[in-house]
Design a protein around this motif. Sequence first.
Motif, PDB file in Angstrom:
ATOM      1  N   PHE A  80       0.828  -1.209   0.000  1.00 52.30           N
ATOM      2  CA  PHE A  80       0.000   0.000   0.000  1.00 52.30           C
ATOM      3  C   PHE A  80       0.864   1.261   0.000  1.00 52.30           C
ATOM      4  CE2 PHE A  80      -4.289  -1.532   1.970  1.00 52.30           C
ATOM      5  CZ  PHE A  80      -4.628  -2.054   0.730  1.00 52.30           C
ATOM      6  N   ALA A  84       3.523   1.587   3.029  1.00 55.72           N
ATOM      7  CA  ALA A  84       3.908   0.172   3.064  1.00 55.72           C
ATOM      8  C   ALA A  84       4.612  -0.294   1.796  1.00 55.72           C
ATOM      9  CB  ALA A  84       2.677  -0.701   3.324  1.00 55.72           C
ATOM     10  N   GLU A 118      -9.369   4.422   0.313  1.00 52.47           N
ATOM     11  CA  GLU A 118      -8.967   4.438   1.718  1.00 52.47           C
ATOM     12  C   GLU A 118      -9.729   5.612   2.334  1.00 52.47           C
ATOM     13  OE1 GLU A 118      -4.883   4.661   4.433  1.00 52.47           O
ATOM     14  OE2 GLU A 118      -4.778   4.782   2.244  1.00 52.47           O
ATOM     15  N   ASP A 147       0.357  -3.636   4.513  1.00 54.36           N
ATOM     16  CA  ASP A 147       0.181  -2.269   5.001  1.00 54.36           C
ATOM     17  C   ASP A 147       1.010  -2.107   6.267  1.00 54.36           C
ATOM     18  OD1 ASP A 147      -0.698   0.323   5.081  1.00 54.36           O
ATOM     19  OD2 ASP A 147      -2.832  -0.158   5.235  1.00 54.36           O
ATOM     20  N   SER A 179       0.576  -6.776   8.296  1.00 54.26           N
ATOM     21  CA  SER A 179       0.979  -5.444   8.740  1.00 54.26           C
ATOM     22  C   SER A 179       1.896  -5.561   9.949  1.00 54.26           C
ATOM     23  CB  SER A 179      -0.249  -4.605   9.121  1.00 54.26           C
ATOM     24  OG  SER A 179      -0.909  -5.178  10.245  1.00 54.26           O
TER      25      SER A 179
END
Length: 381
Positions: A80, A84, A118, A147, A179
């Motif tokens: 992302f 990320a 988002e 992410d 994540s």
Amino acid sequence: MDIQKDILSVRQNLTPFNIDEIIGIAKRDKNKKRSFLLVNKLQSKHYPSEPEKTDTLFSLLAKTVQIRFADKNNVLVIGFSETAVAIGAYIASVFKNSYYIQTTREIIQNKNFLTFDEVHSHAVTHRLYTDNLQEVIENCDLIVIADDEFTTGNTALNLINTLKSNFRIKQSCKICMTSIFNCVKDEDLIRINENNVEIISLVTAQFNSENLSFPYEFSQDNVLCKENKNIIFREISGKTVPYTAINTEKYIENCNKFIFEIMRILTPINPSENVLVVGTEEFSFCALKLGKMLKQTINNVSVQCTTQSPILPSDNKNYIINNRTRFESLYNSERTTYLYQLKNYDTAVILTDSENPSENSVKQLTNGIDAEKIFFIKWRN
């Protein structure tokens, strides 16, 4: 502020770091949809970080995902934007047969793309460029959505639903959200599981938003520094950006070539110097890898990236962000970007993959960093 006690109830921490070393909570600037931002202090993104600690964190997450899916051969990792992109590259690099692609806010001419939202973000719409993506996805045994943190998981699910609606995905293909930090509520986790999606994170916590307040007086932006710096401009060819799905091994190889060329430009740097490496916006992976390499011979190296995320600064020592400098984006002159927690440096190295940054944006960025010497290095086609 004791984050763990007042705001976060940590259920699991698989990292070698204390929770207060990893996470701070900042107030977003003019965002009515979500007032707070979880700032990872070890991510080399919003906050200046020691690259070896960032490498430890990202490598641990990558290894955790690899161990869980050791039987999977054909892997696609989607990182992302902005935060990320480097995390996704780390995860993709541990699988032998993998492709990597990042989402982006950039507009690439003559490329097919899908969008997903988002919703809480300062920049709502992500683009995923789809040239060659069908061929990659239909052969996938595993799709990993990377992410930095999940608060609700909605954005990742939005992407997953977009992929399912537009591509042929094998029924046997596993989908994983991963994540560093995860504070998805139990009811949201049920919804994720109902979509046959697995979630893997290093830190799992309950976020107590009702306890959240910012009793601080927020301060003004830093004033840009004087223009009397020693600035060295260089360009290196071979630019490789994963806007479309790319073989990970090839991507890492090209990044390494870029970094080795930079090291030739920088050498020698005094080991006692205080060095800052800055990546621009989504261009974070190479900045981190360069910082890690510099750290082998230089005692004090930190890495961070310009970001579109507007965070309010405060002089209060208990607050995570104490200064903010704003710049015109190197990618879009109508866009504002920021750097946080800047100090004084002997040498700063700015890395960008912007093809045509405006003269004013370059001037603002170089004037905004207080360093005796600045290297401005552009990775071009």
